[in-house]
Each structure stands twice: as C-alpha cells, then as structure tokens.
Write a protein that holds these residues in place. Structure first.
Motif, mmCIF file in Angstrom:
data_model
loop_
_atom_site.group_PDB
_atom_site.id
_atom_site.type_symbol
_atom_site.label_atom_id
_atom_site.label_comp_id
_atom_site.label_asym_id
_atom_site.label_seq_id
_atom_site.Cartn_x
_atom_site.Cartn_y
_atom_site.Cartn_z
ATOM 1 N N ILE A 103 -0.337 -12.205 27.252
ATOM 2 C CA ILE A 103 -1.008 -12.690 26.038
ATOM 3 C C ILE A 103 -1.562 -11.504 25.251
ATOM 4 O O ILE A 103 -1.405 -11.424 24.024
ATOM 5 C CB ILE A 103 -2.130 -13.683 26.387
ATOM 6 C CG1 ILE A 103 -1.557 -14.918 27.073
ATOM 7 C CG2 ILE A 103 -2.904 -14.083 25.132
ATOM 8 C CD1 ILE A 103 -2.602 -15.879 27.590
ATOM 9 N N GLY A 104 -2.206 -10.574 25.951
ATOM 10 C CA GLY A 104 -2.719 -9.386 25.281
ATOM 11 C C GLY A 104 -1.614 -8.579 24.625
ATOM 12 O O GLY A 104 -1.779 -8.042 23.526
ATOM 13 N N HIS A 105 -0.472 -8.500 25.291
ATOM 14 C CA HIS A 105 0.675 -7.794 24.711
ATOM 15 C C HIS A 105 1.124 -8.455 23.413
ATOM 16 O O HIS A 105 1.376 -7.775 22.408
ATOM 17 C CB HIS A 105 1.825 -7.774 25.721
ATOM 18 C CG HIS A 105 3.165 -7.538 25.110
ATOM 19 N ND1 HIS A 105 3.541 -6.315 24.595
ATOM 20 C CD2 HIS A 105 4.227 -8.378 24.899
ATOM 21 C CE1 HIS A 105 4.768 -6.408 24.102
ATOM 22 N NE2 HIS A 105 5.195 -7.642 24.270
ATOM 23 N N LEU A 106 1.233 -9.784 23.415
ATOM 24 C CA LEU A 106 1.658 -10.484 22.207
ATOM 25 C C LEU A 106 0.670 -10.265 21.072
ATOM 26 O O LEU A 106 1.062 -9.998 19.934
ATOM 27 C CB LEU A 106 1.799 -11.979 22.492
ATOM 28 C CG LEU A 106 2.945 -12.399 23.423
ATOM 29 C CD1 LEU A 106 2.891 -13.900 23.688
ATOM 30 C CD2 LEU A 106 4.294 -12.020 22.840
ATOM 31 N N ILE A 107 -0.607 -10.369 21.385
ATOM 32 C CA ILE A 107 -1.637 -10.221 20.346
ATOM 33 C C ILE A 107 -1.599 -8.821 19.739
ATOM 34 O O ILE A 107 -1.651 -8.649 18.518
ATOM 35 C CB ILE A 107 -3.024 -10.530 20.927
ATOM 36 C CG1 ILE A 107 -3.134 -12.016 21.287
ATOM 37 C CG2 ILE A 107 -4.128 -10.150 19.930
ATOM 38 C CD1 ILE A 107 -4.329 -12.353 22.127
#
Length: 415
Positions: free
Chosen positions: A285-289
C-alpha cells in the motif's frame, strides 16, 4: 484505424524483463480509438525484425517498434531499419546538442559511443527524446507510419505519450470512434454485468460496452462509433451518465486514473494526512501511495508490522487482544489503525492484517482472509474479506480494497 506493436529484445523472450512498453503503447492508442491488431515480441536480430515488419497486416496504419536503440553493439534496430527503409546514416546536430547538455548536467562529456546516437537513417524523421540519448524515429512507407522508440520504459512512455500520439492526433485523426472507461473496485465482472444487463440489452448499435477485469479492478469501456466523432462522444457521455447512476460509488475513476491517485487527490483537497500499518500486504500500500508524485504532501509514512512483537511495540496492539483474537482479527486490525493514528498524528490511518497464503490458513481463518481497518476523524471501522488462495493476487486485491475503503471514508468529509 489499426496499429501493431513489435517489442524487440532477447531479454523479453527469456522472461528476464517484463514487456511493459507494449501495454503502455496499447493503452495510449486505445484512448484515441486506435485498435491494436496484434503485439509481437521478437529476438534482437536483423532477421527477426525484418520478418516482423514483412508480416504486418495489410490494414495496419501504424507500427510501433520498441527496443534495441541503445549505444551498445547488441542494439541493432537502427541499422536494421536503415537497411529496411533505405537511405544513409546522417548526423543530427540537435540530437547531439541534447546529448551534450544531458551529460553536462552530470559534469561529464559524452563519449564517441554516445555521439553515435545522434546518427539516424536519412529515411526517417528523428524524434527528440528529452529523457535519454537515443532519439525516436518515424518512417513512412506508402500510407503506413512506423515509429521506433528505445526499450527503456520511461523513455518510450515519454516519446509515445508526449510526441508520437499527439502527432497522430494532430495530423492523422479523422476517426469517428470515441472511448471512455469507468474503473470500479470491490465488485466482480459478473455482478457488474447483472447490474447493467437491462440497460446493456437496450444499447443502440453505435454503442458497445466491454468488461476488462484485472485482480481487484474491473474497467468498463464504452465505445461509440456513429456518423461523426461529435455524435459518438454525445452517445458515450449519455451512456456514462447512466452507468454512474446505476453503479454509484463502486466507480472510483475513469480512463487511466488509479485508486492511489484518487486517494491522494482527495487527501490533498482536504489538506489531510495518512499513515499505513501493513501486515499481510507487506508495504505494498505504501508503495502504491508513494508512486504518485507529490505524495509527500499527505503521506506521513508506514509501519510494516509482520510480527506480533512489532504490532505491540510500534502500534500499541494489546497482548491480550492477540492472545484472545489472534493477529488476523477485527480487534487487532482496529488497534493497529488506531495506534498508528495516535502515534503519528495522521488524520487517517489504514491497517491490513490477513493470511496471504498459500499456507497458514485454518478452518476458522482460511487463506485469503484479510481484515482492513480505517481510523479517521469520523471513527474507526474494520471489515473482513476473503480473496482466495493466490498470494500475489491476495496482496494486490487487499491493497486495492484498503485504498478503496479509505477513499470512501475520506470523501465523506466535505471540502
């Protein structure tokens, strides 16, 4: 209009590199209503490239070639295209000046191997590549155009999106097609079809609806083909309005937008911040954000709390909650989100905990069970999902579902 894509490179054939360029090119062409007839991946040899060019379908108007334009000896596309289209190698001063300035920014001087990049066949129009040293090339043969771009993805993306497609639109487009795509999350293709079946059965011949599913998302592409582009657009826009009324907030974006982009814009508009606590999604999720430019304005950071010890130490999850409910539970998901929100001061905290698989499941908690929690100004909520037993799909679907849950919570707050 019809196009074909030829991806060149041995590394693509042996699976060493994933061919993302073809997907990007096809998506850009689709936005303009240009149909991709076929995509090919061929070896980095003159014979393979020539054979692919000879086999282009008679109705194809545009041929996109990507790969093999670098400074090394194994990059033979330019020489092969010279032999195929004729002419001679000519030096382009404007290309070399760009290369020189590029190296100047690194306090270096270009070498002879880089200078060679400024030579292109006289039978082509060079397309300046601001993101690299190898220019793109446009060839013309009969009523067909051929475009050649480097294999480096960000260079191809720049040339196709910023140079080649605009050139086609501005000089070639007389098409009557019009596309628009709505993107949904949290519902399957069959369920969407059931919701739209009565309306879809009554569609006029000029409109066509396509379902384009992928893990976690379904794209709904509505295509109009009427007597004029203006009528096609009007039919599509009318259809899109009906689809929006039927599907509501299952739709999160349109065309090429992404959930992470929509979430970011929603947070920015409200001047609010986000932190993430991830267990089963492992930082995805952090990567996508953070893949979205400007995300530092609203994303404070995240904790990948895979172990129970880290859940307690970093997020404040209670030992008794882990003992009584287990790590994959509503209680622990809520404590992860609430603990992180308290410790970071973020307006919203998003948490995931689950069993990604393929092992680790039980009868009570099977593989694919995921709890997602959102803590925000309006309180904390958690919900469970079952995503199946494929690990990578579970991670992807969990992350997208979490972002969609967050999107809906953020958008409840008035700007």
């Amino acid at each position: 209009m019809q196009a074909e894509i030829i991806a060149i490179g041995d590394e693509l054939l042996i699976g060493q590199t994933i061919d993302t360029n073809s997907a990007f090119i096809a998506a850009q062409l689709n936005l303009q209503g240009i149909k991709v007839w076929q995509k090919k991946v061929v070896a980095d040899t003159a014979d393979a490239i020539r054979s692919a060019l000879d086999e282009v379908h008679a109705d194809t108007r545009y041929v996109f070639m990507t790969g093999g334009l670098g400074p090394t000896k194994d990059d033979i596309t330019k020489k092969t295209l010279l032999d195929y289209f004729g002419g001679e190698m000519v030096f382009k001063d404007e290309v070399f000046e760009h290369i020189r300035k590029l190296f100047q920014g690194f306090n270096r001087e270009p070498k002879e191997v880089h200078r060679q990049q400024a030579f292109v066949p006289s039978s082509c129009e060079a397309i300046l590549n601001e993101t690299g040293t190898a220019p793109g090339m446009r060839f013309e043969k009969g009523d067909r155009y051929y475009f050649s771009t480097p294999g480096v993805p960000y260079e191809t993306e720049h040339l196709v999106a910023d140079k080649i497609v605009p050139w086609i639109v501005n000089t070639q487009m007389e098409g009557k097609l019009y596309h628009k795509t709505l993107i949904t999350q949290g519902i399957g293709e069959s369920d969407l079809a059931e919701m739209l079946t009565e309306w879809e059965d009554e569609l006029p011949a000029e409109l066509k609806l396509a379902y384009l599913p992928s893990p976690g998302l379904v794209r709904l592409r509505l295509t109009g083909q009427a007597e004029t582009k203006e009528k096609s657009k009007a039919l599509v826009e009318e259809g899109i309005a009906i689809m929006r009324s039927k599907l509501g907030d299952l739709i999160f974006g349109e065309d090429v937008s992404s959930l992470e982009e929509i979430v970011g814009k929603s947070l920015q508009a409200r001047k609010m911040t986000l932190a993430t606590a991830e267990s089963c999604t492992g930082g995805y999720i952090g990567h996508l954000i953070t893949s979205i430019p400007g995300s530092s304005e609203y994303y404070l950071g995240g904790v990948v709390s895979y172990s129970n010890a880290l859940k307690m130490d970093m997020l404040g999850v209670k030992a008794e909650s882990l003992e009584a409910y287990g790590a994959v539970s509503e209680q622990v998901a809520l404590e992860m989100a609430e603990g992180l929100r308290k410790r970071t001061g973020a307006d919203f905290a998003l948490a995931t905990t689950g069993i990604a698989g393929p092992g680790g499941g039980t009868a009570e908690k099977p593989v694919g069970l995921v709890w997602i929690a959102v803590a925000g100004p309006q309180g904390s909520r958690a919900r469970s999902y079952h995503f199946g037993n494929h690990r990578q799909r579970n991670i992807r679907r969990s992350a997208l579902m979490a972002l969609d849950r967050l999107r809906k919570e953020v958008q409840k707050i008035e700007i």
